[in-house]
Scaffold this active site. Structure first.
Site, PDB file in Angstrom:
ATOM      1  N   GLU A 131     -12.502 -14.699   7.966  1.00 26.06           N
ATOM      2  CA  GLU A 131     -13.075 -15.815   8.717  1.00 26.06           C
ATOM      3  C   GLU A 131     -14.581 -15.829   8.476  1.00 26.06           C
ATOM      4  O   GLU A 131     -15.155 -14.827   8.036  1.00 26.06           O
ATOM      5  CB  GLU A 131     -12.740 -15.685  10.208  1.00 26.06           C
ATOM      6  CG  GLU A 131     -11.255 -15.809  10.495  1.00 26.06           C
ATOM      7  CD  GLU A 131     -10.918 -15.762  11.985  1.00 26.06           C
ATOM      8  OE1 GLU A 131     -11.851 -15.655  12.802  1.00 26.06           O
ATOM      9  OE2 GLU A 131      -9.724 -15.833  12.312  1.00 26.06           O
ATOM     10  N   GLY A 135     -16.388 -10.768   8.359  1.00 24.15           N
ATOM     11  CA  GLY A 135     -16.705  -9.628   7.512  1.00 24.15           C
ATOM     12  C   GLY A 135     -15.494  -8.721   7.374  1.00 24.15           C
ATOM     13  O   GLY A 135     -14.381  -9.179   7.146  1.00 24.15           O
ATOM     14  N   ARG A 282     -23.980  -6.237 -35.844  1.00 22.24           N
ATOM     15  CA  ARG A 282     -25.415  -6.462 -35.718  1.00 22.24           C
ATOM     16  C   ARG A 282     -26.175  -5.292 -36.329  1.00 22.24           C
ATOM     17  O   ARG A 282     -25.900  -4.124 -36.013  1.00 22.24           O
ATOM     18  CB  ARG A 282     -25.770  -6.609 -34.228  1.00 22.24           C
ATOM     19  CG  ARG A 282     -27.247  -6.617 -33.912  1.00 22.24           C
ATOM     20  CD  ARG A 282     -27.901  -7.903 -34.322  1.00 22.24           C
ATOM     21  NE  ARG A 282     -29.211  -8.040 -33.692  1.00 22.24           N
ATOM     22  CZ  ARG A 282     -30.226  -8.673 -34.255  1.00 22.24           C
ATOM     23  NH1 ARG A 282     -30.102  -9.222 -35.454  1.00 22.24           N
ATOM     24  NH2 ARG A 282     -31.385  -8.775 -33.609  1.00 22.24           N
ATOM     25  N   ILE A 351     -26.278  -4.286 -24.876  1.00 28.84           N
ATOM     26  CA  ILE A 351     -26.030  -4.139 -26.309  1.00 28.84           C
ATOM     27  C   ILE A 351     -26.153  -5.489 -27.024  1.00 28.84           C
ATOM     28  O   ILE A 351     -26.657  -5.571 -28.155  1.00 28.84           O
ATOM     29  CB  ILE A 351     -24.653  -3.495 -26.548  1.00 28.84           C
ATOM     30  CG1 ILE A 351     -24.706  -2.002 -26.203  1.00 28.84           C
ATOM     31  CG2 ILE A 351     -24.179  -3.699 -27.996  1.00 28.84           C
ATOM     32  CD1 ILE A 351     -23.372  -1.298 -26.220  1.00 28.84           C
ATOM     33  N   GLY A 354     -30.513 -10.469 -26.385  1.00 27.35           N
ATOM     34  CA  GLY A 354     -30.735 -11.853 -25.983  1.00 27.35           C
ATOM     35  C   GLY A 354     -29.480 -12.693 -26.044  1.00 27.35           C
ATOM     36  O   GLY A 354     -29.304 -13.632 -25.251  1.00 27.35           O
ATOM     37  N   GLU A 377     -11.219  -7.688  -1.764  1.00 29.29           N
ATOM     38  CA  GLU A 377     -10.328  -6.743  -1.075  1.00 29.29           C
ATOM     39  C   GLU A 377     -11.097  -5.566  -0.465  1.00 29.29           C
ATOM     40  O   GLU A 377     -10.585  -4.452  -0.373  1.00 29.29           O
ATOM     41  CB  GLU A 377      -9.229  -6.214  -2.017  1.00 29.29           C
ATOM     42  CG  GLU A 377      -8.389  -7.279  -2.683  1.00 29.29           C
ATOM     43  CD  GLU A 377      -7.559  -8.089  -1.705  1.00 29.29           C
ATOM     44  OE1 GLU A 377      -7.654  -7.855  -0.496  1.00 29.29           O
ATOM     45  OE2 GLU A 377      -6.818  -8.970  -2.164  1.00 29.29           O
ATOM     46  N   GLU A 381     -18.347   0.046   0.101  1.00 37.63           N
ATOM     47  CA  GLU A 381     -18.641   0.781   1.338  1.00 37.63           C
ATOM     48  C   GLU A 381     -17.393   0.892   2.224  1.00 37.63           C
ATOM     49  O   GLU A 381     -17.140   1.939   2.836  1.00 37.63           O
ATOM     50  CB  GLU A 381     -19.774   0.086   2.096  1.00 37.63           C
ATOM     51  CG  GLU A 381     -21.140   0.220   1.444  1.00 37.63           C
ATOM     52  CD  GLU A 381     -21.272  -0.570   0.149  1.00 37.63           C
ATOM     53  OE1 GLU A 381     -22.062  -0.151  -0.724  1.00 37.63           O
ATOM     54  OE2 GLU A 381     -20.586  -1.617   0.002  1.00 37.63           O
TER      55      GLU A 381
END
Length: 399
Positions: A131, A135, A282, A351, A354, A377, A381
């Site tokens: 709701e 919380g 790369r 990795i 940009g 879910e 904490e």
């Protein structure tokens, strides 16, 4: 060694299902995920294909038209789907939480009425506990159901964060009923609410106002739900008896936490795949960046986290399948996999340099999806709270 996240001890049928899902992901999800996600478009063609594959009936018993598979099989399928696009795995998550709750707690009449249609995907499930001001304090739910003289209930209140809120046709909603119990959670009841799909006032007393705009987890509809003098019968109560909703929902949430763990594993795997491929393509300073120690070590750390997360998820699923209590294992898996997913995705982003910041590259989408898994879910904490309570329960009398 084989590629990462290989699961030992699977049956031939489980292996066949996973191979089918993996091929489906590679051919029909990954090529379209970027476009659908960026336009926030519901993946109807993908969902239709999942129905044809029987995925909506994966965990529903064969007697109700499903495949009767285990939570492990389901979790491994979710892992594959999330590797392609996390939103697709979300389409079936709430569906299976509701189907599982029905299987475990529903009356025979409720099972006969709903499970066969859920197995085909004709009825699609959503799970409603949160709701706006709730919380993690589930016992403080305000949405209420008042019983009338005729035995029916009138429901009023507002629910929040319904995944598949608009596309679903069955909502398992946790509301407050007046059972007169001193413990707040014993005054909570789960109602099975059938409704049409769509937005607006979809049924008398039920309104799905809009799709909530989110940072990530696009395509799938996440909504609110308003009850305004909605009439429900006593037969709509899951299991037929009020006051048992909290325990029923927590049982379902354990399935949901395995699901979120599997999604985190899938996203992390995709991030690693993209990073290890890019690092070999790369080049800087005359050689592929994968040959630079800094990148090579980063890939080693990422792969180790992917493997560890997968093993934790598999353990939690197998424990639930065994019938043993798995709240601690599910909490540990959800906590570890979601945190590792965020770390692996961040490393893959670094990795890419940009290019990782560009919407042309897939890693940008994963960077917006991973944070959801840290809160879905239950936050990390909350998982730590669950884990610590379980540990203290088990080690209370230890020497």
């Amino acid at each position: 060694m084989s590629r990462l996240a290989h699961t030992l001890g699977l049956t031939e049928f489980q292996t066949e299902i996973l191979d089918t899902v993996r091929t489906f992901v590679d051919r029909q999800i990954i090529p379209h995920a970027q476009e659908l996600e960026h336009s926030d478009t519901y993946p109807q063609e993908i969902v239709d294909a999942m129905r044809e594959m029987g995925l909506f009936g994966l965990m529903i018993p064969e007697e109700y038209g499903g495949l009767g598979e285990s939570l492990l099989t389901y979790a491994l399928c979710v892992e594959e789907l999330a590797r392609g696009w996390m939103s697709v795995s979300g389409v079936i998550n709430t569906h299976f939480i509701v189907a599982y709750m029905l299987r475990q707690h529903g009356t025979d009449a409720q099972k006969q009425r709903l499970l066969p249609r859920m197995a085909t995907g004709d009825v699609r499930g959503a799970f409603s506990m949160s709701e706006p001001e709730l919380g993690s304090d589930v016992a403080a739910i305000r949405t209420s159901a008042t019983r009338g003289a005729d035995g029916d209930y009138t429901i009023n209140g507002q629910k929040m964060w319904l995944t598949n809120g608009a596309s679903s046709t069955l909502v398992a909603a946790l509301v407050r009923t007046d059972e007169g119990h001193a413990k707040p959670h014993r005054n909570l009841t789960t109602f099975l609410i059938e409704k049409p799909a769509g937005f607006g006032e979809v049924a008398p007393g039920i309104t799905i106002p809009r799709k909530l705009d989110k940072m990530g987890y696009k395509g799938i509809d996440t909504t609110e739900l308003f009850f305004d003098d909605y009439r429900a019968s006593a037969g709509d109560i899951l299991g037929g008896e009020p006051g048992r909703g909290f325990a029923q929902m927590m049982d379902g949430v354990e399935v949901g936490r395995v699901n979120v763990s599997a999604r985190a594993c899938g996203v992390a795997q995709r991030a690693f795949e993209l990073a290890v491929r890019y690092a070999q393509q790369r080049s800087t300073f005359g050689k592929p960046i994968a040959e630079h120690q800094a990148i090579a070590f980063s890939l080693a750390e990422m792969a180790t986290k992917v493997e560890a997360a997968h093993l934790m998820m598999v353990n939690a699923a197998r424990l639930k399948d065994s019938g043993e209590r798995n709240d601690v294992a599910a909490g540990m898996a959800k906590y570890l996999t979601s945190e590792y997913c965020a770390e692996v995705t961040q490393a893959a982003f670094r990795i890419h340099g940009g290019y990782g910041y560009s919407k042309e590259f897939e890693i940008e989408r994963l960077m917006r999806e991973a944070p959801f898994l840290l809160i879905g879910e239950g936050t990390s904490e909350i998982q730590k709270q669950i884990i610590s309570k379980g540990l203290l329960r088990e080690y209370r009398d230890a020497p």
